[in-house]
Enzyme design. Structure first.
Site, PDB file in Angstrom:
ATOM      1  CE  LYS A   1      13.736 -17.958  15.732  1.00 28.32           C
ATOM      2  NZ  LYS A   1      14.677 -18.975  16.425  1.00 28.32           N
TER       3      LYS A   1
ATOM      4  CG  ASP B   1      13.995 -19.547  20.154  1.00 23.26           C
ATOM      5  OD1 ASP B   1      13.846 -20.764  20.255  1.00 23.26           O
ATOM      6  OD2 ASP B   1      14.336 -18.789  19.534  1.00 23.26           O
TER       7      ASP B   1
HETATM    8  P1  NDP Z   1      22.926 -17.122  12.022  1.00 24.14           P
HETATM    9  O1  NDP Z   1      23.271 -17.087  11.041  1.00 24.14           O
HETATM   10  O2  NDP Z   1      22.712 -15.488  12.935  1.00 24.14           O
HETATM   11  O3  NDP Z   1      24.883 -17.022  13.242  1.00 24.14           O
HETATM   12  C1  NDP Z   1      25.910 -16.983  12.115  1.00 24.14           C
HETATM   13  C2  NDP Z   1      27.170 -17.450  13.978  1.00 24.14           C
HETATM   14  O4  NDP Z   1      27.607 -18.360  13.416  1.00 24.14           O
HETATM   15  C3  NDP Z   1      27.549 -15.623  13.819  1.00 24.14           C
HETATM   16  O5  NDP Z   1      28.512 -16.390  14.610  1.00 24.14           O
HETATM   17  C4  NDP Z   1      29.195 -16.803  12.195  1.00 24.14           C
HETATM   18  O6  NDP Z   1      30.348 -16.077  12.704  1.00 24.14           O
HETATM   19  C5  NDP Z   1      29.294 -18.252  12.761  1.00 24.14           C
HETATM   20  N1  NDP Z   1      29.218 -18.910  11.635  1.00 24.14           N
HETATM   21  C6  NDP Z   1      28.088 -19.504  10.380  1.00 24.14           C
HETATM   22  N2  NDP Z   1      29.155 -20.223   9.849  1.00 24.14           N
HETATM   23  C7  NDP Z   1      30.146 -20.810  10.219  1.00 24.14           C
HETATM   24  C8  NDP Z   1      31.451 -21.283   9.649  1.00 24.14           C
HETATM   25  N3  NDP Z   1      31.014 -22.322   9.097  1.00 24.14           N
HETATM   26  N4  NDP Z   1      32.516 -21.406  11.866  1.00 24.14           N
HETATM   27  C9  NDP Z   1      32.284 -21.292  12.195  1.00 24.14           C
HETATM   28  N5  NDP Z   1      32.019 -19.565  12.921  1.00 24.14           N
HETATM   29  C10 NDP Z   1      30.145 -19.694  11.718  1.00 24.14           C
HETATM   30  O7  NDP Z   1      22.255 -17.972  13.042  1.00 24.14           O
HETATM   31  P2  NDP Z   1      21.612 -18.177  14.279  1.00 24.14           P
HETATM   32  O8  NDP Z   1      21.552 -18.089  15.399  1.00 24.14           O
HETATM   33  O9  NDP Z   1      20.485 -17.973  13.628  1.00 24.14           O
HETATM   34  O10 NDP Z   1      21.456 -20.233  14.278  1.00 24.14           O
HETATM   35  C11 NDP Z   1      22.378 -20.465  14.479  1.00 24.14           C
HETATM   36  C12 NDP Z   1      22.167 -21.892  14.477  1.00 24.14           C
HETATM   37  O11 NDP Z   1      21.395 -22.237  15.445  1.00 24.14           O
HETATM   38  C13 NDP Z   1      21.551 -22.952  13.122  1.00 24.14           C
HETATM   39  O12 NDP Z   1      22.648 -23.818  13.474  1.00 24.14           O
HETATM   40  C14 NDP Z   1      20.189 -22.693  14.224  1.00 24.14           C
HETATM   41  O13 NDP Z   1      19.740 -23.734  13.425  1.00 24.14           O
HETATM   42  C15 NDP Z   1      19.929 -23.137  15.946  1.00 24.14           C
HETATM   43  N6  NDP Z   1      19.001 -22.732  16.089  1.00 24.14           N
HETATM   44  C16 NDP Z   1      18.666 -24.448  17.111  1.00 24.14           C
HETATM   45  C17 NDP Z   1      17.399 -24.308  17.516  1.00 24.14           C
HETATM   46  C18 NDP Z   1      16.933 -24.493  17.906  1.00 24.14           C
HETATM   47  O14 NDP Z   1      15.065 -25.166  19.164  1.00 24.14           O
HETATM   48  N7  NDP Z   1      17.569 -26.459  18.672  1.00 24.14           N
HETATM   49  C19 NDP Z   1      16.094 -23.160  17.990  1.00 24.14           C
HETATM   50  C20 NDP Z   1      16.810 -21.444  17.164  1.00 24.14           C
HETATM   51  C21 NDP Z   1      18.499 -21.951  16.280  1.00 24.14           C
HETATM   52  P3  NDP Z   1      30.878 -14.852  11.937  1.00 24.14           P
HETATM   53  O15 NDP Z   1      30.434 -13.939  12.661  1.00 24.14           O
HETATM   54  O16 NDP Z   1      32.459 -14.552  12.288  1.00 24.14           O
HETATM   55  O17 NDP Z   1      30.521 -14.924  10.099  1.00 24.14           O
END
Ligand code: NDP
Length: 264
Positions: A65, A101
């Site tokens: 993106k 989104d």
């Molecule tokens: P990112 O990989 O950019 O998100 C990372 C974030 O998740 C960080 O804040 C990270 O924390 C946190 N994180 C990851 N694993 C854990 C864990 N086990 N426990 C706590 N925090 C965690 O992902 P995106 O922003 O790209 O996507 C996020 C979600 O949104 C995904 O599940 C994706 O499928 C969903 N999504 C859904 C859409 C829809 O249309 N419904 C559209 C776009 C996305 P830290 O900084 O501490 O590492």
């Protein structure tokens, strides 16, 4: 009219519902187009691929993106602000970029009637979501596991908390914007924090779709109104379809056709 070609670019892309959603709507509305999927490995080749495949438009998913944002000639103001594009349309040889989104998310949470929202997560999806919430007048707090990613949100004027600094209180809506629960059984924050939140929250939403995540299971145990990310996915698609077809159809008719993809 020649048949137009659209696609979703991402990696992985094999499980995306977007081709089904858009093809249902193209077919149902009699619009001469077809929508396919394309596994794009290197985001820097997005522009070249777009033109060589002779596409009229694309949706872009993880992890491209930001690359899509860089590939566009023109950006709508919100996509420019959040630095992420999920919808591109070609007009007169130029690529126009949009972010559907975040407005899709707003439409999905409308039934909660919330004002005060806790967003868990500080990744790419959180970035556009918290901006659109703030623009729409919601009060937003961001809770994240680590402090590093929170710095830019703090600079942008958001209230930010880590698990250590956070004191749970009443929120109208608690949203999981992390990928915790996507492929594992983890919660996006410690259970005791979530339990303290859910005992006073008005509702819960997970942006993950098609899975009963541990986050939603816990919200259910507390009897909270809740939803997964299916409506967000649906509405971002409806809004993207509007850009693809120059807003020829009402959102309601596009939505009713796209919903069929979820019923299969
Ligand atoms: P990112 O990989 O950019 O998100 C990372 C974030 O998740 C960080 O804040 C990270 O924390 C946190 N994180 C990851 N694993 C854990 C864990 N086990 N426990 C706590 N925090 C965690 O992902 P995106 O922003 O790209 O996507 C996020 C979600 O949104 C995904 O599940 C994706 O499928 C969903 N999504 C859904 C859409 C829809 O249309 N419904 C559209 C776009 C996305 P830290 O900084 O501490 O590492």
């Amino acid at each position: 009219m020649d048949r137009e070609l659209f696609a979703i670019f991402g990696d992985p892309v094999s499980h995306s519902l977007s081709p089904m959603m858009h093809n249902e709507a193209f077919h149902g509305l009699g619009y001469p187009a077809c929508y396919t999927r394309y596994r794009l490995i290197d985001g820097d080749t997005l522009r070249e691929r777009f033109f060589s495949l002779k596409l009229q438009g694309v949706n872009v998913t993880v992890p491209h993106k930001e690359a899509a944002h860089r590939a566009c000639d023109l950006l709508d103001p919100f996509a420019r602000k959040v630095g992420a594009v999920n919808t591109i349309v070609e007009r007169d040889g130029r690529l126009h970029g949009y972010n559907t989104d975040a407005p899709g998310f707003l439409k999905a949470i409308a039934p909660f009637d919330a004002r005060e929202v806790l967003c868990i997560g500080a990744g790419g999806t959180a970035r556009s979501t918290v901006e659109v919430l703030r623009e729409a007048g919601y009060r937003v707090t961001i809770l994240n596991r680590g402090a590093e990613r929170l710095a830019s949100f703090r600079e942008a004027g958001f209230a930010v908390e880590t698990w250590e600094s956070f004191r749970p209180r009443a929120f109208d809506l608690v949203v999981n914007l992390t990928s915790a629960g996507l492929r594992d059984e983890s919660l996006p924050a410690p259970r005791e924090i979530l339990e303290a939140l859910f005992s006073r929250a008005g509702g819960a939403m997970d942006v993950i779709y098609g899975r009963h995540t541990p986050f939603l299971a816990l919200a259910e145990a507390y009897g909270l109104p809740r939803k997964d990310g299916s409506d967000m996915l649906l509405y971002q698609g409806v809004l993207a379809f509007g850009h693809f077809t120059d807003h020829r159809y009402s959102e309601e008719e596009v939505e009713s056709w796209m919903r069929r993809a979820f019923e299969r």
